[in-house]
Design a protein around this motif. Structure first.
Motif, PDB file in Angstrom:
ATOM      1  N   GLU A   1      72.200  63.558   9.442  1.00 13.90           N
ATOM      2  CA  GLU A   1      73.336  62.563   9.592  1.00 13.90           C
ATOM      3  C   GLU A   1      73.276  61.293   8.784  1.00 13.90           C
ATOM      4  OE1 GLU A   1      76.239  62.908  11.700  1.00 13.90           O
ATOM      5  OE2 GLU A   1      75.422  64.959  11.957  1.00 13.90           O
ATOM      6  N   LEU A   2      72.004  60.815   8.603  1.00 13.54           N
ATOM      7  CA  LEU A   2      71.896  59.714   7.694  1.00 13.54           C
ATOM      8  C   LEU A   2      72.465  59.981   6.131  1.00 13.54           C
ATOM      9  CD1 LEU A   2      70.781  56.939   7.482  1.00 13.54           C
ATOM     10  CD2 LEU A   2      68.571  58.123   6.851  1.00 13.54           C
ATOM     11  N   LEU A   3      72.256  61.284   5.828  1.00 13.97           N
ATOM     12  CA  LEU A   3      72.681  61.479   4.329  1.00 13.97           C
ATOM     13  C   LEU A   3      74.114  61.427   4.125  1.00 13.97           C
ATOM     14  CD1 LEU A   3      70.448  64.585   3.286  1.00 13.97           C
ATOM     15  CD2 LEU A   3      70.473  62.281   2.226  1.00 13.97           C
ATOM     16  N   LYS A   4      74.801  61.309   5.270  1.00 19.63           N
ATOM     17  CA  LYS A   4      76.500  61.426   5.061  1.00 19.63           C
ATOM     18  C   LYS A   4      76.748  59.838   4.600  1.00 19.63           C
ATOM     19  CE  LYS A   4      77.427  64.631   8.770  1.00 19.63           C
ATOM     20  NZ  LYS A   4      78.054  65.237  10.073  1.00 19.63           N
ATOM     21  N   LYS A   5      75.765  58.903   5.008  1.00 17.18           N
ATOM     22  CA  LYS A   5      76.576  57.357   4.481  1.00 17.18           C
ATOM     23  C   LYS A   5      75.108  57.025   3.509  1.00 17.18           C
ATOM     24  CE  LYS A   5      74.059  55.784   8.660  1.00 17.18           C
ATOM     25  NZ  LYS A   5      73.973  54.811   9.862  1.00 17.18           N
ATOM     26  N   ASP A   6      73.999  57.584   3.349  1.00 12.86           N
ATOM     27  CA  ASP A   6      72.940  57.209   2.585  1.00 12.86           C
ATOM     28  C   ASP A   6      72.233  58.169   1.943  1.00 12.86           C
ATOM     29  OD1 ASP A   6      70.734  55.652   1.576  1.00 12.86           O
ATOM     30  OD2 ASP A   6      69.294  55.611   3.291  1.00 12.86           O
ATOM     31  N   TYR A   7      72.872  58.503   0.586  1.00 11.08           N
ATOM     32  CA  TYR A   7      71.964  59.379  -0.406  1.00 11.08           C
ATOM     33  C   TYR A   7      70.908  58.722  -0.834  1.00 11.08           C
ATOM     34  CZ  TYR A   7      70.901  61.407  -5.005  1.00 11.08           C
ATOM     35  OH  TYR A   7      70.261  62.045  -5.975  1.00 11.08           O
ATOM     36  N   HIS A   8      69.759  59.594  -0.692  1.00 15.03           N
ATOM     37  CA  HIS A   8      68.336  58.746  -1.159  1.00 15.03           C
ATOM     38  C   HIS A   8      67.695  59.997  -1.530  1.00 15.03           C
ATOM     39  CE1 HIS A   8      67.860  59.671   3.129  1.00 15.03           C
ATOM     40  NE2 HIS A   8      66.744  60.169   2.972  1.00 15.03           N
ATOM     41  N   THR A   9      66.474  59.799  -2.520  1.00 13.31           N
ATOM     42  CA  THR A   9      65.737  60.866  -2.972  1.00 13.31           C
ATOM     43  C   THR A   9      64.291  60.791  -2.458  1.00 13.31           C
ATOM     44  OG1 THR A   9      65.213  59.306  -4.830  1.00 13.31           O
ATOM     45  CG2 THR A   9      66.874  61.001  -5.208  1.00 13.31           C
ATOM     46  N   ASN A  10      64.020  59.584  -2.055  1.00  8.49           N
ATOM     47  CA  ASN A  10      62.574  59.360  -1.328  1.00  8.49           C
ATOM     48  C   ASN A  10      62.559  59.878   0.204  1.00  8.49           C
ATOM     49  OD1 ASN A  10      60.279  58.483  -0.229  1.00  8.49           O
ATOM     50  ND2 ASN A  10      60.030  56.657  -1.185  1.00  8.49           N
ATOM     51  N   ILE A  11      61.742  60.657   0.412  1.00  4.94           N
ATOM     52  CA  ILE A  11      61.942  61.439   1.758  1.00  4.94           C
ATOM     53  C   ILE A  11      61.548  60.213   2.856  1.00  4.94           C
ATOM     54  CG2 ILE A  11      61.061  63.130   3.383  1.00  4.94           C
ATOM     55  CD1 ILE A  11      62.635  64.474   1.659  1.00  4.94           C
ATOM     56  N   LEU A  12      60.494  59.490   2.879  1.00  2.00           N
ATOM     57  CA  LEU A  12      60.342  58.770   3.698  1.00  2.00           C
ATOM     58  C   LEU A  12      61.177  57.505   3.893  1.00  2.00           C
ATOM     59  CD1 LEU A  12      56.538  58.609   3.766  1.00  2.00           C
ATOM     60  CD2 LEU A  12      58.074  60.291   5.214  1.00  2.00           C
ATOM     61  N   GLU A  13      61.840  57.036   2.915  1.00  2.00           N
ATOM     62  CA  GLU A  13      62.827  55.936   2.773  1.00  2.00           C
ATOM     63  C   GLU A  13      63.743  56.218   4.253  1.00  2.00           C
ATOM     64  OE1 GLU A  13      66.899  54.906   0.509  1.00  2.00           O
ATOM     65  OE2 GLU A  13      65.292  55.277  -0.632  1.00  2.00           O
ATOM     66  N   SER A  14      63.802  57.250   4.723  1.00  2.00           N
ATOM     67  CA  SER A  14      64.849  57.671   5.759  1.00  2.00           C
ATOM     68  C   SER A  14      64.452  56.891   7.234  1.00  2.00           C
ATOM     69  CB  SER A  14      64.801  59.079   6.247  1.00  2.00           C
ATOM     70  OG  SER A  14      65.351  59.884   5.225  1.00  2.00           O
ATOM     71  N   THR A  15      63.016  56.291   7.065  1.00  2.52           N
ATOM     72  CA  THR A  15      62.405  55.758   8.150  1.00  2.52           C
ATOM     73  C   THR A  15      62.447  54.098   7.959  1.00  2.52           C
ATOM     74  OG1 THR A  15      60.208  55.472   7.133  1.00  2.52           O
ATOM     75  CG2 THR A  15      60.802  57.514   8.482  1.00  2.52           C
ATOM     76  N   VAL A  16      62.716  53.850   7.092  1.00  2.00           N
ATOM     77  CA  VAL A  16      62.887  52.135   6.664  1.00  2.00           C
ATOM     78  C   VAL A  16      64.023  51.751   7.584  1.00  2.00           C
ATOM     79  CG1 VAL A  16      63.073  50.387   5.119  1.00  2.00           C
ATOM     80  CG2 VAL A  16      61.855  52.485   4.633  1.00  2.00           C
ATOM     81  N   GLY A  17      63.697  50.741   8.341  1.00  2.00           N
ATOM     82  CA  GLY A  17      64.954  49.996   9.043  1.00  2.00           C
ATOM     83  C   GLY A  17      65.148  50.630  10.471  1.00  2.00           C
ATOM     84  N   SER A  18      64.246  52.043  10.807  1.00  2.00           N
ATOM     85  CA  SER A  18      64.643  52.536  12.088  1.00  2.00           C
ATOM     86  C   SER A  18      63.273  52.788  12.689  1.00  2.00           C
ATOM     87  CB  SER A  18      65.614  53.750  11.917  1.00  2.00           C
ATOM     88  OG  SER A  18      64.949  54.769  10.736  1.00  2.00           O
ATOM     89  N   VAL A  19      62.242  52.780  12.045  1.00  3.28           N
ATOM     90  CA  VAL A  19      60.987  53.219  12.919  1.00  3.28           C
ATOM     91  C   VAL A  19      60.335  52.113  12.951  1.00  3.28           C
ATOM     92  CG1 VAL A  19      59.133  54.676  12.856  1.00  3.28           C
ATOM     93  CG2 VAL A  19      61.236  55.666  12.179  1.00  3.28           C
ATOM     94  N   GLY A  20      60.000  51.525  14.093  1.00  3.68           N
ATOM     95  CA  GLY A  20      58.797  50.436  14.034  1.00  3.68           C
ATOM     96  C   GLY A  20      57.606  50.671  13.903  1.00  3.68           C
ATOM     97  N   GLY A  21      56.716  49.965  13.215  1.00  4.73           N
ATOM     98  CA  GLY A  21      55.399  50.396  13.007  1.00  4.73           C
ATOM     99  C   GLY A  21      55.156  51.283  11.762  1.00  4.73           C
ATOM    100  N   MET A  22      55.990  51.520  11.123  1.00  5.53           N
ATOM    101  CA  MET A  22      55.926  52.307   9.794  1.00  5.53           C
ATOM    102  C   MET A  22      56.320  51.406   8.674  1.00  5.53           C
ATOM    103  SD  MET A  22      57.150  56.074   8.783  1.00  5.53           S
ATOM    104  CE  MET A  22      56.655  56.913   7.346  1.00  5.53           C
ATOM    105  N   THR A  23      55.304  51.165   7.867  1.00  8.81           N
ATOM    106  CA  THR A  23      55.530  50.240   6.596  1.00  8.81           C
ATOM    107  C   THR A  23      56.231  51.093   5.528  1.00  8.81           C
ATOM    108  OG1 THR A  23      53.310  50.532   6.005  1.00  8.81           O
ATOM    109  CG2 THR A  23      54.068  48.362   7.144  1.00  8.81           C
ATOM    110  N   THR A  24      56.800  50.464   4.563  1.00 12.07           N
ATOM    111  CA  THR A  24      57.191  51.053   3.182  1.00 12.07           C
ATOM    112  C   THR A  24      56.339  51.896   2.455  1.00 12.07           C
ATOM    113  OG1 THR A  24      57.055  48.775   2.131  1.00 12.07           O
ATOM    114  CG2 THR A  24      59.161  49.431   3.012  1.00 12.07           C
ATOM    115  N   ASN A  25      55.057  51.619   2.444  1.00  6.30           N
ATOM    116  CA  ASN A  25      54.100  52.754   1.794  1.00  6.30           C
ATOM    117  C   ASN A  25      53.566  53.920   2.598  1.00  6.30           C
ATOM    118  OD1 ASN A  25      52.559  51.299   3.929  1.00  6.30           O
ATOM    119  ND2 ASN A  25      50.949  50.753   2.533  1.00  6.30           N
TER     120      ASN A  25
END
Length: 940
Positions: free
Chosen positions: A57-81
């Motif tokens: 569902e996220l790809l319908k509004k957010d095309y991205h190439t980094n798999i774990l970028e999906s978790t940024v802004g939605s998963v607490g406790g997980m950092t960008t690294n």
């Protein structure tokens, strides 16, 4: 810091009021089924520390190439690294340890993050630092459907380092010479002619970051086709993808730099009988990279602008000198028919000549993954009982095909004839050689075999008593080799094997209790200590289902408290095999049998410890889930305290007496001694609202995090230098008190032991007041951010209006420090000068100087970790902005297309920080880039 938190609080309150001030709109229904360890669970039955992202569902509004970028802004406790609660997790793809870099987001259905011990325990030792579950797409019961996505975009460099030109460099280097009492190196005539550009071959002025060598931008394009469908008997899914990108380079063989990648994923789900199901998954990844030889970016940070001219024009050679003409006629590398390759006795090869003449490297990566799953419904034996098993084989292979030739470089000797610069001689270094064939460079491979088998039991008694249980065995083994003759192979395979048990009960989805545990095994430990049991227990209470709560607080539609405790045994932090075993080596410093060969003594290198054991993660956690105003506001948060006990040390300071390490005879052994603590509060907040035709969604997630070294093997003279009691990512250094103003200032100050100092050098605080500045004066300066910053967060915003969707994503960190200690700042000896030297100390600029005096030495006193070079690592990154337009459905009524969406997006757009320029500057490596993309999706 406090002011920033206050500002964030005001913003948060304002947004909260916006979303609750008028009639709310319930949250879009979230996935009711969540993938967890070895199964799935209804989202309402999760007992905390599990977060999921619907990537499809996220790809319908957010095309991205980094798999774990999906978790940024939605998963607490997980950092960008990619860390979870400050530690690096295990990544599983469809239940098998696999690299996320072999995946593209278009292949992914969802990502589940298992943060707590209770959620990850079933994966045994390897899951003890958290687990990321990536689930790929599968076929559905529907007619044949083909989905196509295409993107093309440009990478545009953010910035380049700013270095002094050749004339400026020589002028300031002369100043450095004077500061050190040396004669000036460069005469005024040379500096003048260089500045005037009289003859750039005789007076070179190299600027790496120009159109002579670089493009303004480079392209990336990718295309994906998905084919899916099926019926009740069989469902299928196939994903074909190809991506291509070139590079910024615009010089020599590196003009051809490129990456070309292919992905093919396929799976089939089959109902073999009414009680037996099977599925297969296969993936083939082909990655080809072409790179011309030459370390351009590395040289850009080290090669001085005046050092030599990369090219020597043959039309400036003395036409009457037969020797020079012979060089031209016999050269294998006459560039564009006009130039010979330049160099010096100190630069027999260089990046420019490598790019023009040395050849290229073709890197080839191949990956093949295959697994088969079988599920049997054993309800005929016991209602609710099932069995499933998985077997997978993954194989990756890397090799390079290379072409390399040696080449000659020339150093010119200049004279002036009739007012014209002429090269009267060339000094030749090396010889041109010829090669007509490629050769195999480096090779490596890895093979992973995975197996699991489990019994599942799920049943509901009397409509209210929900019982589930899992009994499983899981393991995998990875063998790696690092070269063609296998001398670089791992001497011990990486492996994990464990048994797992989970028993769960909930009453009417109101009261929850779960026990999960694993029996783990490790070949890294001595016999007798290789097995251990890791238990966890969790409980939950959905207060919102209590009748007394429903009546009094009607706007709260979900409120659940959860808690858990666990003690996981792991060997991840045991860095090697047989560390429990002592061993001896030949000691050539003394021999028996004088005059005879051999007979050397042996020495102990390490002692034996047959009591070495697992490292433990002991964790307590309490969590809160809440949904307000028909889920217009959804909150999930967890407080956790995690103690890591028994980290290994050789114990030479406190565990064993000093004579156990007598220099040439070491009896010290590894022992479980050191302890760490991680404490934090993670959170995620989602706000949803609809006003007329406008739908808005806002997400805010993050973590407050702290660490402490509880116990360390140390005996220090000064307590303020103890690592115990400090953060595990502590940064230590000297306190700078400014610049030495004059000789009297130096004489009246404590003696600095890092070399002779002069006015303009840095002076440091004598912390222990012993009259000397040395390592004993180093103090704790702050978090250095190698693990996780004290505060990290992400935000996302979605706005939908009619057929338009706007999406923005950002992330930030604060509370950590860094040091300006790259070669851009620590300019030693004859290093290349960056623009920071304009702030150098001189007698005239003493009051305003921002940089130490220039010196031709290594600057050992000035270039030390201290508060002078320290900066705050606070930053906010605008990671992504995308605008999507869904074409009206009526346009496709009479054509073969079902729908189409088009979008434009930008990535890595903005950094907000006091140190923005430094943070966006890459030194000695490829630059950071903004990415601007256009794309479309369609189906038919």
């Amino acid at each position: 810091m406090n002011g920033k938190f206050i500002n964030i609080s005001y913003i948060f309150i304002a947004v909260l009021l916006l979303f609750t001030s008028t009639k709310t709109h319930g949250q879009e229904k979230e996935d009711s089924i969540v993938h967890v360890a070895f199964g799935t669970v209804a989202s309402e039955d999760l007992l905390g520390t599990v977060s999921t992202v619907n990537v499809k569902e996220l790809l319908k509004k957010d095309y991205h190439t980094n798999i774990l970028e999906s978790t940024v802004g939605s998963v607490g406790g997980m950092t960008t690294n990619g860390n979870i609660w400050g530690q690096g997790p295990m990544v599983l793809v469809d239940g098998i340890p696999r690299s996320q870099y072999d995946l593209r987001p278009s292949e992914v259905e969802s990502i589940t993050v298992l943060k707590g011990a209770n959620a990850a325990v079933l994966y045994g030792s390897r899951g003890a630092k958290g687990v990321i579950l990536i689930t790929t797409k599968r076929g559905e019961i529907k007619p044949l459907t083909i989905d196509v996505r295409a993107n093309t975009g440009m990478y545009v460099p953010k910035s380049y380092p700013t270095y002094l030109n050749a004339a400026e460099y020589m002028t300031l280097y002369n100043e450095a010479c004077r500061n050190d009492g040396l004669a000036e190196r460069y005469d005024a005539s040379t500096i003048y002619n260089t500045a005037a550009g009289t003859n750039p071959y005789k007076y070179p002025n190299i600027d790496f970051f120009t159109s002579d060598y670089l493009k303004k931008a480079y392209n990336k394009t990718d295309v994906t086709a998905e084919i899916s469908g099926g019926n009740e008997r069989a469902r299928y899914y196939t994903n074909f993808g190809v991506s291509y990108n070139n590079s910024l380079m615009n010089f020599g063989e590196q003009k051809k730099n490129k990456d070309l990648n292919y992905n093919i994923r396929a799976n089939v789900d089959m109902n073999l009988t009414n009680w037996l199901k099977a599925s297969t998954n296969a993936l083939v990844v082909i990655k080809d990279n072409y790179t011309g030889r030459g370390d351009f970016w590395g040289a850009s940070s080290t090669l001085r602008p005046n050092w030599f001219a990369p090219l020597i024009p043959i039309d400036m050679l003395d036409p009457n000198n037969n020797k020079l003409q012979s060089y031209v006629e016999n050269s294998n590398h006459l560039i564009d028919g006009k130039y010979l390759l330049g160099g010096t006795s100190a630069n027999l090869t260089n990046a420019f000549s490598d790019m023009l003449a040395a050849g290229y490297i073709k890197n080839k990566n191949r990956a093949f993954q295959f697994d088969v799953n079988v599920t049997a419904d054993l309800g005929m034996l016991l209602k609710g009982l099932s069995f499933k098993t998985l077997f997978g084989v993954d194989y990756t292979d890397f090799y390079s095909e290379a072409y390399k030739v040696d080449y000659a470089v020339y150093e010119p000797r200049w004279s002036n004839m009739n007012g014209k610069d002429v090269i009267y001689d060339l000094v030749k270094y090396n010889e041109d050689k010829v090669s007509t064939s490629e050769f195999v460079g480096s090779t490596s491979y890895s093979q992973t075999m995975t197996f699991s088998a489990q019994f599942d039991y799920r049943h509901t008694f009397n409509r209210s008593h929900n019982v589930s249980a899992i009994l499983l065995g899981w393991g995998y083994q990875t063998q790696k080799s690092n070269d063609s003759d296998h001398e670089g192979s791992d001497y011990h395979r990486e492996s994990n094997v464990n048994l797992g048990l989970q028993a769960s009960y909930n009453y009417d989805r109101k009261y929850y209790l779960d026990f999960s545990g694993a029996v783990v095994h490790s070949a890294k430990l001595p016999k007798g200590n290789r097995a251990a049991f890791s238990p966890t227990i969790s409980a939950g209470w959905r207060i919102s289902n209590e009748s007394f709560f429903k009546e009094k607080v009607p706007f709260v539609n979900n409120l659940k408290l959860t808690t858990s405790y666990g003690k996981l045994n792991q060997d991840i932090d045991i860095d090697g095999y047989y560390l429990y075993q002592g061993y001896f080596q030949t000691a050539n410093w003394y021999t028996w049998r004088d005059g005879a060969s051999g007979g050397s003594t042996v020495k102990s290198v390490r002692g034996t410890n047959m009591g070495l054991g697992f490292i433990q993660r002991e964790e307590f956690r309490i969590g809160l889930e809440a949904g307000l105003f028909n889920n217009a506001i959804v909150l999930d948060m967890n407080y956790f305290r995690q103690d890591t006990k028994g980290l290994l040390t050789t114990g030479q300071n406190t565990v064993y007496p000093s004579y156990f390490n007598a220099g040439r005879f070491n009896l010290l052994s590894y022992t479980n001694f050191e302890n760490d603590r991680r404490t934090g509060l993670d959170f995620s907040l989602k706000l949803n609202k609809k006003i007329g035709e406008l739908y808005a969604s806002f997400g805010f997630s993050g973590m407050l995090f702290s660490t402490k070294a509880l116990r360390r093997d140390e005996m220090r003279e000064y307590a303020y230098q103890n690592r115990a009691g400090r953060p595990i990512d502590s940064s230590w250094g000297l306190i700078c008190e400014g610049f030495f103003e004059n000789d009297a200032d130096i004489a009246n100050h404590a003696t600095q032991t890092y070399g002779a100092v002069k006015p303009g050098d840095l002076k440091y605080k004598d912390v222990n007041e012993d009259g000397l500045i040395d390592s004993k004066d180093e103090v704790y300066l702050g978090h250095n951010n190698w693990s996780t910053p004290p505060f990290s967060y992400g935000v996302n915003l979605t706005l939908k209006w009619k057929n338009f969707t706007f999406f923005a994503l950002g992330s930030g960190v604060s509370g950590a420090i860094g040091y300006k200690n790259s070669s851009y700042y620590w300019i030693k000896g004859s290093s290349k000068y960056s623009d920071v030297v304009w702030g150098r100390w001189t007698k005239e600029t003493a009051a305003t100087a921002t940089f130490p005096r220039l010196t031709t030495t290594d600057g050992s006193n000035n270039y030390r970790q201290s508060t002078f070079w320290q900066y705050k690592n606070n930053r906010f990154d605008l990671t992504k902005v995308q605008l999507t337009y869904d074409l009206p459905e009526k346009l496709f009524d009479k054509i073969f297309l079902n729908d189409m969406s088009v979008y434009i997006s930008g990535e890595n757009l903005l950094v907000l920080s006091k140190e923005r320029k430094m943070m966006e500057r890459s030194v000695g490596s490829t630059p950071q880039n903004r990415f601007f993309n256009i794309g479309f999706t369609t189906s038919f």
